[in-house]
Design an enzyme around this catalytic site. Structure first.
Site, PDB file in Angstrom:
ATOM      1  CE1 TYR A 147      -3.011   3.125   1.099  1.00 51.91           C
ATOM      2  CE2 TYR A 147      -2.136   2.858   3.322  1.00 51.91           C
ATOM      3  CZ  TYR A 147      -2.883   3.573   2.410  1.00 51.91           C
ATOM      4  OH  TYR A 147      -3.515   4.727   2.799  1.00 51.91           O
ATOM      5  CG  LEU A 165       4.280 -10.601  -4.540  1.00 52.03           C
ATOM      6  CD1 LEU A 165       3.830 -11.406  -5.750  1.00 52.03           C
ATOM      7  CD2 LEU A 165       3.769  -9.155  -4.632  1.00 52.03           C
ATOM      8  CB  SER A 197       6.908   3.071  13.149  1.00 47.15           C
ATOM      9  OG  SER A 197       5.719   3.169  13.899  1.00 47.15           O
ATOM     10  CE1 TYR A 208       6.093  -1.846  12.320  1.00 48.30           C
ATOM     11  CE2 TYR A 208       5.187  -0.205  13.813  1.00 48.30           C
ATOM     12  CZ  TYR A 208       5.620  -0.565  12.560  1.00 48.30           C
ATOM     13  OH  TYR A 208       5.592   0.349  11.543  1.00 48.30           O
ATOM     14  CE  LYS A 239       9.059  -0.480  10.472  1.00 51.62           C
ATOM     15  NZ  LYS A 239       9.572  -0.473   9.092  1.00 51.62           N
ATOM     16  CG  PHE A 279       1.484   8.173  15.066  1.00 49.31           C
ATOM     17  CD1 PHE A 279       1.617   7.189  16.030  1.00 49.31           C
ATOM     18  CD2 PHE A 279       1.997   9.426  15.326  1.00 49.31           C
ATOM     19  CE1 PHE A 279       2.246   7.447  17.237  1.00 49.31           C
ATOM     20  CE2 PHE A 279       2.629   9.701  16.527  1.00 49.31           C
ATOM     21  CZ  PHE A 279       2.756   8.712  17.489  1.00 49.31           C
ATOM     22  CG  ASN A 280      -2.935   6.020  13.000  1.00 46.50           C
ATOM     23  OD1 ASN A 280      -2.938   4.833  13.273  1.00 46.50           O
ATOM     24  ND2 ASN A 280      -2.899   6.970  13.926  1.00 46.50           N
ATOM     25  CG  LEU A 297     -10.307   4.063  12.145  1.00 48.02           C
ATOM     26  CD1 LEU A 297     -11.166   3.199  13.063  1.00 48.02           C
ATOM     27  CD2 LEU A 297     -10.058   5.433  12.765  1.00 48.02           C
ATOM     28  NE  ARG A 345      -3.984   6.895  19.386  1.00 41.41           N
ATOM     29  CZ  ARG A 345      -4.368   7.282  20.607  1.00 41.41           C
ATOM     30  NH1 ARG A 345      -4.506   8.560  20.890  1.00 41.41           N
ATOM     31  NH2 ARG A 345      -4.584   6.375  21.551  1.00 41.41           N
TER      32      ARG A 345
END
Length: 327
Positions: A12, A34, A118, A142, A146, A171-172, A189, A219
């Protein structure tokens, strides 16, 4: 026209970075195993190598074959919650994987890396606005992996003349900059809410009694298109020899509440709903937002999408995906 290898370039975020490189006149090459990426996300004409970053020889061969100027290292295991149950897998992918990429770069004589890090490296900060100087206290395998990835890169910079690297913390990540690529993660989300609405379920908010203006958690939500632009800006800065920090936050500076996201989902999709209110999740702080001032100065960082824009772009990409979506 320089060539940059994008690890995880069928994912993504990585697929958006590939398109952002093309938009700046650079030549991307994709390496992806993949495991979560989708081959169709790679644009036609972009060289694609199906391989794992743990295969140092395959990474080095790809770097040599395409005479890469640098690596934008996006590949990795990205689910903080799941990492608690799968720490060894997380460390293998994110620590051993990053070490493998760095070894391949050393073997092939490639001097520059942009690392997709991150904001999880901060854990739960003591302040509402996280800066690059905020202490690092990761709270999951995680986040730890990072941070170790950043250490590896910084150690390589110290040890290797002419080697340069920069880490980008965020973050998101939400939305889509093209209908050709969407976020299909079962942990994020936006897709969770969209899929719930499409299935006729009511999305849930976990707690509405936080110390925030509307009672729901606040957030950082940043659009993937803006994020990709700054990855490419970082690559160009490294290539041109411009001075950079070791790490930058790609943050909104203000944040959005979960209720604001839900309200935007209803407005944009036209599916009227009132979210269910569930209990708080353990460990969720009231507000975590990152300061993007430094990245704005050095890496072309800006928030160019409103919350409705973010939702609309995610909804558009979901509609274009071919799956059943209401008209």
């Amino acid at each position: 026209m320089s060539t940059w290898l994008v690890t995880g370039g069928a994912g993504y975020i990585g697929a958006h970075v590939v398109r952002a490189l093309q938009a700046r006149g650079l030549s991307p090459v994709v390496l992806d195993n993949l495991s979560s990426g989708i081959a169709d996300f790679v644009p036609d004409g972009v060289p694609f190598v199906e391989a794992d970053i743990l295969d140092t020889g395959a990474v080095a061969a790809t770097l040599r074959e395409h005479a890469c100027a640098g690596v934008i290292h996006v590949a990795g295991f990205k689910y903080a919650g799941v990492s608690v149950q799968r720490p060894l897998h997380t460390y293998a992918q994110n620590v051993q994987g990053t070490a493998s990429v760095l070894q391949a770069m050393a073997d092939a004589g490639v001097p520059s890396i942009v690392f997709s890090s991150s904001a999880a490296v901060y854990g739960t900060p003591d302040t509402e606005l996280v800066t690059e100087e905020s202490p690092n206290h990761p709270e999951s395998p995680y986040g730890e992996s990072k941070l170790i990835g950043e250490w590896l890169i910084n150690d390589m910079v110290r040890a290797t003349e002419g080697f340069r690297g920069v880490s980008l913390r965020y973050f998101n990540v939400v939305g889509s900059a093209t209908d050709e690529v969407l976020d299909a993660s079962p942990h994020n989300l936006f897709p969770l809410v969209i899929e719930a609405l499409l299935a006729g379920r009511t999305p849930r908010i976990n707690g509405d009694d936080y110390a925030t203006p509307d009672g729901t958690c606040v957030r950082d939500y940043v659009h993937v298109g803006d994020l990709a632009t700054s990855h490419v800006a970082a690559a160009l800065a490294l290539e041109e020899g411009r001075p950079l920090r070791k790490a930058y936050n790609l943050g909104s500076g203000e944040g959005l509440s979960v209720r604001q996201i839900m309200d935007a989902m209803a407005r944009v999709t036209g599916i009227d709903f009132t979210p269910e209110i569930g209990p708080r999740r353990a460990g969720d702080p009231d507000r975590i937002v990152a300061d993007g001032t430094a990245a704005a100065a050095d890496l072309e960082w800006r928030m160019s999408y409103s919350v409705d824009d973010m939702v609309a772009s995610a909804w558009s990409a979901r509609r274009a995906s071919g799956a059943a979506v209401p008209a």
